[in-house]
Design a protein around this motif. Sequence first.
Motif, PDB file in Angstrom:
ATOM      1  N   LYS A  21       0.840  -1.199   0.000  1.00 40.18           N
ATOM      2  CA  LYS A  21       0.000   0.000   0.000  1.00 40.18           C
ATOM      3  C   LYS A  21       0.872   1.245   0.000  1.00 40.18           C
ATOM      4  O   LYS A  21       1.797   1.367   0.795  1.00 40.18           O
ATOM      5  CB  LYS A  21      -0.924  -0.004   1.212  1.00 40.18           C
ATOM      6  CG  LYS A  21      -2.144  -0.899   1.059  1.00 40.18           C
ATOM      7  CD  LYS A  21      -3.119  -0.712   2.207  1.00 40.18           C
ATOM      8  CE  LYS A  21      -4.399  -1.501   1.979  1.00 40.18           C
ATOM      9  NZ  LYS A  21      -5.208  -0.940   0.888  1.00 40.18           N
ATOM     10  N   THR A  22       0.563   2.161  -0.885  1.00 41.42           N
ATOM     11  CA  THR A  22       1.244   3.451  -0.962  1.00 41.42           C
ATOM     12  C   THR A  22       0.194   4.545  -1.042  1.00 41.42           C
ATOM     13  O   THR A  22      -0.601   4.576  -1.992  1.00 41.42           O
ATOM     14  CB  THR A  22       2.167   3.528  -2.198  1.00 41.42           C
ATOM     15  OG1 THR A  22       3.088   2.415  -2.172  1.00 41.42           O
ATOM     16  CG2 THR A  22       2.952   4.824  -2.189  1.00 41.42           C
ATOM     17  N   ASP A  23       0.197   5.409  -0.027  1.00 46.41           N
ATOM     18  CA  ASP A  23      -0.794   6.499   0.046  1.00 46.41           C
ATOM     19  C   ASP A  23      -2.220   5.963  -0.034  1.00 46.41           C
ATOM     20  O   ASP A  23      -3.105   6.556  -0.659  1.00 46.41           O
ATOM     21  CB  ASP A  23      -0.558   7.522  -1.080  1.00 46.41           C
ATOM     22  CG  ASP A  23       0.799   8.197  -0.965  1.00 46.41           C
ATOM     23  OD1 ASP A  23       1.267   8.370   0.182  1.00 46.41           O
ATOM     24  OD2 ASP A  23       1.394   8.535  -2.006  1.00 46.41           O
ATOM     25  N   GLY A  24      -2.413   4.793   0.575  1.00 48.01           N
ATOM     26  CA  GLY A  24      -3.754   4.210   0.619  1.00 48.01           C
ATOM     27  C   GLY A  24      -4.135   3.411  -0.604  1.00 48.01           C
ATOM     28  O   GLY A  24      -5.213   2.784  -0.630  1.00 48.01           O
ATOM     29  N   ASP A  25      -3.302   3.404  -1.637  1.00 46.61           N
ATOM     30  CA  ASP A  25      -3.605   2.666  -2.863  1.00 46.61           C
ATOM     31  C   ASP A  25      -2.882   1.319  -2.874  1.00 46.61           C
ATOM     32  O   ASP A  25      -1.754   1.197  -2.372  1.00 46.61           O
ATOM     33  CB  ASP A  25      -3.180   3.477  -4.087  1.00 46.61           C
ATOM     34  CG  ASP A  25      -3.978   4.766  -4.221  1.00 46.61           C
ATOM     35  OD1 ASP A  25      -5.161   4.755  -3.829  1.00 46.61           O
ATOM     36  OD2 ASP A  25      -3.411   5.772  -4.704  1.00 46.61           O
ATOM     37  N   HIS A  27      -0.817  -1.635  -4.558  1.00 45.07           N
ATOM     38  CA  HIS A  27       0.132  -1.873  -5.646  1.00 45.07           C
ATOM     39  C   HIS A  27       0.501  -3.352  -5.624  1.00 45.07           C
ATOM     40  O   HIS A  27       0.797  -3.907  -4.562  1.00 45.07           O
ATOM     41  CB  HIS A  27       1.373  -0.994  -5.484  1.00 45.07           C
ATOM     42  CG  HIS A  27       1.099   0.470  -5.616  1.00 45.07           C
ATOM     43  ND1 HIS A  27       1.119   1.124  -6.831  1.00 45.07           N
ATOM     44  CD2 HIS A  27       0.777   1.403  -4.695  1.00 45.07           C
ATOM     45  CE1 HIS A  27       0.832   2.389  -6.655  1.00 45.07           C
ATOM     46  NE2 HIS A  27       0.609   2.606  -5.361  1.00 45.07           N
TER      47      HIS A  27
END
Length: 348
Positions: A21-25, A27
């Motif tokens: 998860k990166t910034d809530g997204d 991947h």
Amino acid sequence: MVYRKIKVGVLIRAPYIYRTKTDGDDHYSGFLFEVWQLIAKQNKLTSVYTTIEGSNYSKIMREQGDKFDIIIGNISNSVARYNYVNFSYPIKINKIGIMRKKKFKTISFLLKFVKNLTIPLIILVTTGIVLGLVLWYMDPDRTFIENEMGKKLTSGWRKPLLSTVASMFGEMGGVVERSDLSFYSISAILIIMIISYFSTIYFQAMTIGDMISFDNDSIIDSKGIKNVTILTIKGTAVAKVVKSAGAKIEFTKAKNVSEFITYYRENIDKYDGLLLDYDTMLNIEKKHPDLVIDPHIFGYDDIQFAVSKNNFQLLSKINQSILELQSSLKIKHICAKYVGTDPAQCVI
């Protein structure tokens, strides 16, 4: 260049697909995800990804199979699942086996070690005695042994036998000493040295091999297939194969592999082993040294993608891409990049 947008469901299961998860997204990465990216690129598909939670794949196919154009992950084919989704051509094959707790016990190990050591000891001692008699015959002068008073001992004939037996265990000094340096004596000594050298290496290697392979005996062979109880996650396709072979199967409602392993540990005395996707168990084995994959193999399973029943055109394009990626060995090369997947099983 027109790109078609499709809905892709993603099943997270190491070592096939990982999620960060990166910034809530979300991947994604991993072997199967990279294969899908190639297929999507070849067919000009834009993917809208959604993570699918849960470990019961049969339930997921039944309840969500028509919600996505395709579901990617380590999905096995089965008659029950085929009622809800179509399956692409296989991407890789998998072994079907079980995982169990290591059964190393000091007393059991010592008993087996002594048992396996008995025959080599008998062979070494017997060979030493026979070669000692040969040496005694070839070099009779070495049997004359004097005590501190200079008196010859009548038991001197035991000297070459004892020396030759000792040489079987790596002590050559007694064999070489007191030789009359005659042709027959030197020939006998050289033969004893050669036999001693190779027998020591062989039996030492055999003993070490027994120590290393102590925990490699299959629990299926030792207890019998009908006497083992295996724990697995509900909805696991390979469970039917193991059950058909004669093993008792019990299910847990664990939501993920971590919960499943925790439950197995808490109830380890109730079960002879656990059953999951083989590569998943390999990944577990690396993280949990007290668990080991049993050497018994029940058969082989294949992994493919699940495609919506309403989209035969998409299925046809995906199958064509899989065939092209297999024939060019691109799937094998992708497979080799990731730890935990065997490239040889990615060539079909």
